[in-house]
Design a protein around this motif. Structure first.
Motif, short mmCIF file in Angstrom:
data_model
loop_
_atom_site.label_atom_id
_atom_site.label_comp_id
_atom_site.label_asym_id
_atom_site.label_seq_id
_atom_site.Cartn_x
_atom_site.Cartn_y
_atom_site.Cartn_z
N ILE A 1 -52.33 17.26 49.40
CA ILE A 1 -51.01 17.38 50.02
C ILE A 1 -50.28 16.03 49.98
CG2 ILE A 1 -49.81 17.78 52.21
CD1 ILE A 1 -50.70 20.33 50.77
N LEU B 1 -46.63 24.35 52.09
CA LEU B 1 -45.90 23.95 50.89
C LEU B 1 -44.40 23.90 51.15
CD1 LEU B 1 -47.84 25.82 48.06
CD2 LEU B 1 -48.07 23.45 48.81
N ARG C 1 -42.17 20.55 50.62
CA ARG C 1 -40.93 20.58 49.84
C ARG C 1 -39.79 19.93 50.62
NH1 ARG C 1 -36.48 23.97 48.54
NH2 ARG C 1 -36.09 24.10 46.29
N ILE D 1 -43.89 23.52 42.97
CA ILE D 1 -44.80 22.94 43.96
C ILE D 1 -46.04 23.81 44.11
CG2 ILE D 1 -45.09 22.55 46.43
CD1 ILE D 1 -42.48 21.22 46.53
N SER D 2 -45.86 25.11 44.20
CA SER D 2 -47.00 25.99 44.46
C SER D 2 -48.02 25.97 43.34
CB SER D 2 -46.52 27.43 44.71
OG SER D 2 -45.86 27.94 43.57
#
Length: 333
Positions: A178, A152, A156, A137-138
């Protein structure tokens, strides 16, 4: 599915328990809020159905305490609301839905079925969720500041739950990115992510854009047209600049959020959809509530999971990362 039914009226409790048991649902019952909270902790419960007015603890208190135990718990409140403020309180506290007395049993079962279907999707996604590394994700959003790490982390966790998300922040802070991430890591990733800029269209045009129209409903409507809600069926609808919509659209949007049905412009036939809504705004909607330009009940329906995007001046430690990224992107050699 395991349901906890909290109802102080013995006759109402028996009616609901008998009806749902015949549908093959396992029911755990409680006569008051305190007993209900104890049984919630003692049993594996998928859904809570609670009366609003009860002795010892009312439905709102029960809802709030259950949400403290499990923020993603699904709760339906049964009540005879006297005004919109009661409904707002329940939705603000995180209820999945509410139903009015006298209870329409088939309507209740329909709401239970919708929640059950989503719970099934969530359970099927749990393995993917726990195997999904934070790095994955990052890498899709540049930033290592504490603010971004927290955001984040929320992305998640919330991606696998069908709750509505409201992303706020100044222009250019990454609200749309986002929304992209939430959809990309959700069970709906293989369906469409449809985006609408609510500020770009006037009231009537936006209504047609969102909900579609039938032929002849207005000048220039030469054929039927599906709206963005139908286009996003099964997927995600991103409503950017939600603070700009008119009171008329707010009413219609509120209904969709409540039961996922609407009528296209010029039609009397309802359309049912399954859409996950993510909204964004660069306004402080709380200020708009005070001005009376934005509905309070709609705000709390949208603001189930709030995400506030910080401007770059509040995360200066991310500036070197952004510089490095853009240098690589625009000067690959």
């Amino acid at each position: 599915m395991n349901i906890l039914l909290i109802e102080d009226s013995a006759s109402q409790r028996e009616i609901l328990q008998g009806f749902l048991s015949k549908k093959g649902i396992k029911i755990v019952t409680a006569q008051n809020g305190q007993e209900g909270l104890r049984k919630y902790e003692e049993n594996e419960i998928d859904l809570v159905i609670s009366d609003f007015k009860m002795p010892l603890k009312n439905g709102l208190e029960v809802l709030r305490e259950i949400k403290q135990l499990n923020p993603f718990a699904a709760v339906i409140i049964i009540t005879a609301f006297s005004d919109v403020n009661d409904a707002v309180q329940v939705i603000k506290a995180g209820a999945a839905d509410y139903i009015l007395k006298p209870v329409d049993l088939e309507e209740l079962y329909s709401k239970i079925t919708q929640i059950g279907n989503q719970l099934k999707i969530n359970k099927e996604s749990e393995e993917v969720f726990y195997e999904l590394p934070d790095k994955e994700i990052s890498e899709n959003f540049i930033g290592k500041s504490a603010n971004i790490k927290e955001i984040l982390s929320i992305v998640r966790r919330v991606a696998f739950h069908p709750v509505t998300v409201l992303i706020s922040g100044e222009s250019g802070t990454g609200k749309e990115m986002i929304a992209d991430l939430i959809h990309e890591f959700s069970p709906r990733r293989n369906k469409k992510l449809v985006k609408v800029n609510c500020a770009a269209l006037s009231g009537n045009l936006l209504e047609s854009e969102l909900f579609g129209h039938v032929k002849g409903s207005f000048t220039g409507a030469f054929k039927d047209r599906k709206g963005r809600f139908e286009e996003a069926d099964g997927g995600t609808l991103f409503l950017d600049e939600i603070g700009e919509i008119s009171p008329q659209i707010q009413v219609k949007l509120l209904r969709v959020l409540q039961n996922m049905t609407f009528e296209p412009v010029g039609s009397s036939s309802s359309v049912q959809v399954d859409v996950r809504i993510i909204a964004a705004t660069n306004k402080k909607l709380e200020d708009e509530l005070l001005k009376g330009t934005f509905r309070e009940d709609l705000f709390y329906r949208l603001n189930v999971v709030p995400i506030s995007m910080p401007p770059l001046r509040e995360r200066k430690e991310d500036i070197p990362l952004l510089i490095e990224h853009f240098l690589k992107e625009y000067n690959p050699e």
